[in-house]
Scaffold this active site. Structure first.
Site, PDB file in Angstrom:
ATOM      1  N   GLU A 195       0.844  -1.199   0.000  1.00  0.00           N
ATOM      2  CA  GLU A 195       0.000   0.000   0.000  1.00  0.00           C
ATOM      3  C   GLU A 195       0.873   1.240   0.000  1.00  0.00           C
ATOM      4  OE1 GLU A 195      -2.498  -0.146   3.448  1.00  0.00           O
ATOM      5  OE2 GLU A 195      -3.783  -1.682   2.587  1.00  0.00           O
TER       6      GLU A 195
ATOM      7  N   LYS B 109       1.962   4.874   1.589  1.00  0.00           N
ATOM      8  CA  LYS B 109       1.974   5.422   2.945  1.00  0.00           C
ATOM      9  C   LYS B 109       1.559   6.886   2.858  1.00  0.00           C
ATOM     10  CE  LYS B 109       4.640   5.447   7.173  1.00  0.00           C
ATOM     11  NZ  LYS B 109       4.355   6.811   7.577  1.00  0.00           N
TER      12      LYS B 109
ATOM     13  N   ASP C 182       0.668  10.550   3.761  1.00  0.00           N
ATOM     14  CA  ASP C 182       1.365  11.418   4.706  1.00  0.00           C
ATOM     15  C   ASP C 182       0.374  12.378   5.353  1.00  0.00           C
ATOM     16  OD1 ASP C 182       3.385  12.486   6.120  1.00  0.00           O
ATOM     17  OD2 ASP C 182       4.305  13.567   4.445  1.00  0.00           O
TER      18      ASP C 182
ATOM     19  N   TYR D 136      -6.943   2.017   6.250  1.00  0.00           N
ATOM     20  CA  TYR D 136      -5.947   0.962   6.069  1.00  0.00           C
ATOM     21  C   TYR D 136      -6.002  -0.152   7.111  1.00  0.00           C
ATOM     22  CZ  TYR D 136      -3.492   4.167   9.232  1.00  0.00           C
ATOM     23  OH  TYR D 136      -3.157   4.990  10.263  1.00  0.00           O
TER      24      TYR D 136
ATOM     25  N   LYS E 132      10.323   3.786   3.408  1.00  0.00           N
ATOM     26  CA  LYS E 132      10.266   5.218   3.157  1.00  0.00           C
ATOM     27  C   LYS E 132      11.068   5.558   1.904  1.00  0.00           C
ATOM     28  CE  LYS E 132       8.526   6.930   7.163  1.00  0.00           C
ATOM     29  NZ  LYS E 132       8.931   8.162   7.759  1.00  0.00           N
TER      30      LYS E 132
ATOM     31  N   CYS F  63      36.220  10.302  27.271  1.00  0.00           N
ATOM     32  CA  CYS F  63      34.959  11.005  27.482  1.00  0.00           C
ATOM     33  C   CYS F  63      35.202  12.518  27.498  1.00  0.00           C
ATOM     34  CB  CYS F  63      34.344  10.546  28.801  1.00  0.00           C
ATOM     35  SG  CYS F  63      32.884  11.502  29.248  1.00  0.00           S
TER      36      CYS F  63
ATOM     37  N   CYS G 266      34.360  13.585  31.488  1.00  0.00           N
ATOM     38  CA  CYS G 266      35.142  13.157  32.651  1.00  0.00           C
ATOM     39  C   CYS G 266      36.516  12.624  32.275  1.00  0.00           C
ATOM     40  CB  CYS G 266      34.379  12.105  33.443  1.00  0.00           C
ATOM     41  SG  CYS G 266      34.259  10.535  32.589  1.00  0.00           S
TER      42      CYS G 266
ATOM     43  N   CYS H 146      30.822   5.883  27.786  1.00  0.00           N
ATOM     44  CA  CYS H 146      31.640   6.242  28.929  1.00  0.00           C
ATOM     45  C   CYS H 146      31.058   5.427  30.085  1.00  0.00           C
ATOM     46  CB  CYS H 146      31.509   7.738  29.218  1.00  0.00           C
ATOM     47  SG  CYS H 146      32.089   8.179  30.867  1.00  0.00           S
TER      48      CYS H 146
ATOM     49  N   CYS I 214      30.936  10.568  36.118  1.00  0.00           N
ATOM     50  CA  CYS I 214      30.905  11.450  34.956  1.00  0.00           C
ATOM     51  C   CYS I 214      29.744  12.428  35.167  1.00  0.00           C
ATOM     52  CB  CYS I 214      30.693  10.616  33.699  1.00  0.00           C
ATOM     53  SG  CYS I 214      30.560  11.578  32.205  1.00  0.00           S
TER      54      CYS I 214
HETATM   55  S1  IVH Z   1      -0.906   0.417   8.693  1.00  0.00           S
HETATM   56  C1  IVH Z   1      -0.309  -1.143  13.343  1.00  0.00           C
HETATM   57  N1  IVH Z   1      -1.053   1.475   6.332  1.00  0.00           N
HETATM   58  O1  IVH Z   1       1.830   5.504   9.000  1.00  0.00           O
HETATM   59  C2  IVH Z   1      -0.038  -0.049  12.359  1.00  0.00           C
HETATM   60  N2  IVH Z   1      -0.356   2.884   8.111  1.00  0.00           N
HETATM   61  O2  IVH Z   1       4.204   4.931  10.937  1.00  0.00           O
HETATM   62  C3  IVH Z   1      -0.999  -0.037  11.243  1.00  0.00           C
HETATM   63  N3  IVH Z   1       0.074   5.200   7.435  1.00  0.00           N
HETATM   64  O3  IVH Z   1       0.325   5.193  12.139  1.00  0.00           O
HETATM   65  C4  IVH Z   1      -0.694   1.048  10.290  1.00  0.00           C
HETATM   66  N4  IVH Z   1      -0.432   4.948   5.331  1.00  0.00           N
HETATM   67  O4  IVH Z   1      -0.745   6.797  10.402  1.00  0.00           O
HETATM   68  C5  IVH Z   1      -0.753   1.694   7.616  1.00  0.00           C
HETATM   69  N5  IVH Z   1      -1.277   2.242   4.164  1.00  0.00           N
HETATM   70  C6  IVH Z   1      -0.986   2.475   5.449  1.00  0.00           C
HETATM   71  C7  IVH Z   1      -0.584   3.751   5.929  1.00  0.00           C
HETATM   72  C8  IVH Z   1      -0.267   3.907   7.266  1.00  0.00           C
HETATM   73  C9  IVH Z   1      -0.048   5.802   6.255  1.00  0.00           C
HETATM   74  C10 IVH Z   1       0.523   5.889   8.662  1.00  0.00           C
HETATM   75  C11 IVH Z   1      -0.318   5.586   9.863  1.00  0.00           C
HETATM   76  C12 IVH Z   1       0.592   4.890  10.816  1.00  0.00           C
HETATM   77  C13 IVH Z   1       1.916   5.395  10.386  1.00  0.00           C
HETATM   78  C14 IVH Z   1       2.972   4.386  10.782  1.00  0.00           C
END
Ligand code: IVH
Length: 669
Positions: free
Chosen positions: A109, A111, A113, A220, A311, A405, A408, A423, A429
């Site tokens: 899927e 991600k 933002d 999601y 990412k 360090c 110290c 350290c 320290c």
């Molecule tokens: S699954 C148990 N799917 O990214 C976690 N998250 O860093 C289930 N996010 O908190 C999350 N797109 O806010 C999932 N296709 C996607 C997503 C997604 C964005 C966000 C979400 C999550 C964060 C994780």
């Protein structure tokens, strides 16, 4: 009157359906003008019959006016985040761990933002919309969420009584620009990026204003106790049928794939194609499709083991490295910090970057005066990713990691299996002594008011306190030696110290500042071991067997427990009256499994894996992480990897199934 009531219901139903066709299915069924006429008719009728008010009426989409305060509500299940990676090797390693030789289906899927939201539907009606908050509790922003036209306020009859749907709320690029244009024309401050605008909007107390902003949503995750879904993909299909906005399959925003190369292809495609999307994404999310497998894999303290975020590389900029300094952390870890020529990057000025550790500096072959590429990943602190070696000035001097360090002067140490230098002069320290005290009194730890960093500096430099326990033994006379401390301040601190005696054991444990033992881990330790004496007696394998405690945490904790000065400090704190035991002390239900070490693997019918583990412990047995010569019993469920079975057979370990286990414990639970 009868007729008007009927008309209200009719209009609500029709408008909900039109909304869905327009915003979810992308197939409008009436003109905007006709829609507005129906809506106006409903607004007028609802004004005439205020008794029929329904917070989920389509009229509420335009915002119910001003919100007093957001209610803080506990999540039914913690809202975790995902572990992140930026490279495909790490992704492969993650997939290998989850697959253990089997070929799993993976949901790929995007991600999105934006801002995470948890929607609760009770009896098919939206009743809460919670932000993530700290993962345990979130704010109910339902009035604002109701204005999001693509989210259903009511579900069809075939939806379960109890459903929680999670997803992301965000701005499309167009709606974000429109919002900022409008704000600019009104001489209002603009938002830095779509994500800030989305989170700002959800926290706005004027739902009518939020309604104008046109937020979007994509779901999601779905959780229901009634009829669990077989797979993530079927859950998403079902959500689509119930009228939720889910990622488009036609546009390939979401796909089910098998094997590394197919998953990589999805990622490479979107790394390029993301720039054509109508909204921002910062990567992709890869999830195990089968719910049974998801359950078997479970969670670490912070994130699921069945999903990972990949990412995409973010914006990068070239700047000059002016120098490197070294900081000593609370646990003695030495962090190199790069000092940069200030530069503008993704909306902020950057002048420092973390260099993590010595390996990182060596890998980059860093020289002072180098031109370096700086990138902001998901983290707030940017990092140096590359050196432009062709631009290196001839006089540039190589950056060397330090041997002593900076505070110290002790010689630094580095364990063979760790990347960090430390350290280990933790008792003398002064940076460590001070930051340990500061951590101990901090809000998330013992929450002792009236002890700011200046006071702690003075306490340490005047030799009045070096360890947390010292704070509990200071006399009024000693407090008065601190210049600024008068009656009132002494009273405050004394009160703060006294009320800290009520702080639960898990926070006491966290306050000790043991390396890798954060708040969540401390909670899990207390749940498993219950009191300090049990913890002090625990060896590394016992610690590793605890849910949420990985080998790194176990090693660090076991080492800490070996050090006399730590044990003595625990005794002193206990004498000062701090809580050293959890709330409930569970006695084992029986001792029939005493002395037996179990490995639990696979999926079970009557128990979850965690329930089985708890049951084993409750009957006097131990749970260990992996099969070895020391394992006595393998409790095998469905879908266990063949390699585990082979190993257990080879080592002549007793292998039992769930039914046999139940006869062993006499089916008492
Ligand atoms: S699954 C148990 N799917 O990214 C976690 N998250 O860093 C289930 N996010 O908190 C999350 N797109 O806010 C999932 N296709 C996607 C997503 C997604 C964005 C966000 C979400 C999550 C964060 C994780």
């Amino acid at each position: 009157m009868e007729m008007s009531i009927e008309r209200i219901h009719q209009l609500r139903k029709a408008l909900h359906a039109h909304n869905r066709h327009y915003y979810v299915d992308d197939k409008p069924t009436i003109s905007d003008a006709a829609f507005d006429r129906l809506l106006d008719e409903l607004i007028a009728l609802e004004a005439e019959f205020p008794d029929l008010f329904d917070p989920n009426s389509p009229t509420q989409r335009i915002g119910g006016g001003l919100i007093d305060q957001f209610e803080t509500v506990s999540h039914r299940r913690r809202m975790l985040s995902l572990s992140n990676t930026y490279n495909k090797d790490e992704l492969d390693a993650f997939m290998d761990r989850a697959e253990q030789g089997d070929n799993l289906l993976w949901d790929c899927e995007l991600k999105y933002d934006g801002v995470a939201i948890a929607l609760w539907y009770e009896n098919r009606v939206l009743t809460r919309a919670l932000t993530r908050g700290d993962g345990q509790q979130g704010d109910d922003v339902i009035a604002n969420v109701r204005t999001i036209r693509s989210l259903p306020l009511k579900l069809p009859d075939d939806a379960p009584d109890d459903l929680e749907v999670r997803g992301e709320i965000f701005f499309t690029n167009d709606n974000f620009s429109a919002l900022n244009d409008r704000r600019e024309s009104l001489d209002m401050p603009t938002f830095a990026n779509p994500r800030n605008a989305a989170s700002g909007s959800l926290k706005t107390k004027d739902a009518t204003e939020v309604s104008k902003r046109k937020l979007s949503a994509l779901m999601y995750h779905a959780i229901t106790s009634d009829q669990p879904f077989a797979s993530h993909a079927t859950a998403m299909d079902q959500l689509r049928l119930w009228g939720f906005p889910v990622p488009s399959l036609d546009k390939r925003w979401s796909e089910v794939r098998v094997g590394r190369s197919d998953v990589h292809a999805f990622l490479s495609n979107w790394d390029e194609a993301r720039h054509q999307l109508p909204f921002a994404i910062d990567g992709a999310v890869i999830k195990v499709d089968s719910m049974a497998e998801q359950e078997a894999l479970g969670f670490t303290a912070k994130s699921p083991r069945w999903a990972i975020a990949y990412k995409f590389n973010s914006e990068a900029a070239l700047t000059v490295l002016n120098g490197v300094s070294f900081q000593v952390g609370r646990t003695g870890a030495i962090t190199p910090v790069a000092h940069l020529e200030p530069i503008w990057l993704s909306g902020t000025v950057v002048q420092r970057a973390s260099l993590h550790n010595a390996d990182q500096i060596a890998k980059l072959d860093l020289h002072v005066g180098d031109h370096v590429w700086v990138e902001k990943g998901g983290e707030i602190i940017p990092k140096i990713t590359k050196v432009a070696a062709d631009k290196r000035p001839v006089t540039a001097e190589k950056v060397h990691f330090i041997d002593f360090c900076p505070d110290c002067g002790s010689r630094l140490i580095k364990n063979a299996n760790e990347v960090q230098h430390y350290c280990d002069n933790d008792l003398n320290c002064s940076t460590q002594v001070k930051s340990r005290l500061a951590h101990f009194v901090s809000r998330k730890a013992m929450d002792i008011d009236g002890l700011g960093s200046e006071t702690i500096d003075q306490l340490v430099s005047k030799g009045l306190a070096r360890r947390p326990s010292d704070l509990y033994n200071l006399t009024d006379l000693q407090w008065r030696q601190l210049g600024q401390f008068k009656e009132k301040s002494i009273e405050n601190v004394t009160k703060g110290l006294a009320s800290s005696l009520k702080i639960p054991f898990e926070r006491v444990l966290f306050s000790l500042g043991i390396r890798h033992v954060g708040g969540t881990v401390a909670g899990m330790l207390v749940e498993a071991l219950e009191d300090m004496d049990t913890l002090l007696a625990a060896d590394e394998p016992t610690l590793t067997a605890i849910d949420g405690v990985g080998p790194m945490i176990a090693t660090s904790l076991a080492a800490w427990l070996q050090v006399d000065s730590n044990v003595n400090e625990v005794r002193r704190l206990s004498e000062a009256g701090l809580l050293m035991h959890g709330e409930k002390k569970l006695q084992p239900t029986s001792l029939v499994l005493a002395g037996k070490a179990f490995v639990v693997s696979g999926v079970f019918t009557d128990f979850t894996r965690d329930e089985l583990k708890a049951s084993i412990v409750a009957h006097g047995g131990r749970v260990v992480g992996s099969i070895s010569g020391k394992t006595d019993v393998l409790l095998a469920g469905k879908g266990m990897g063949p390699s585990k079975l082979a190993k257990a057979t080879q080592l002549q370990i007793t292998i039992i199934n769930e039914a046999t286990y139940q006869t062993w414990i006499g089916s008492t639970d």
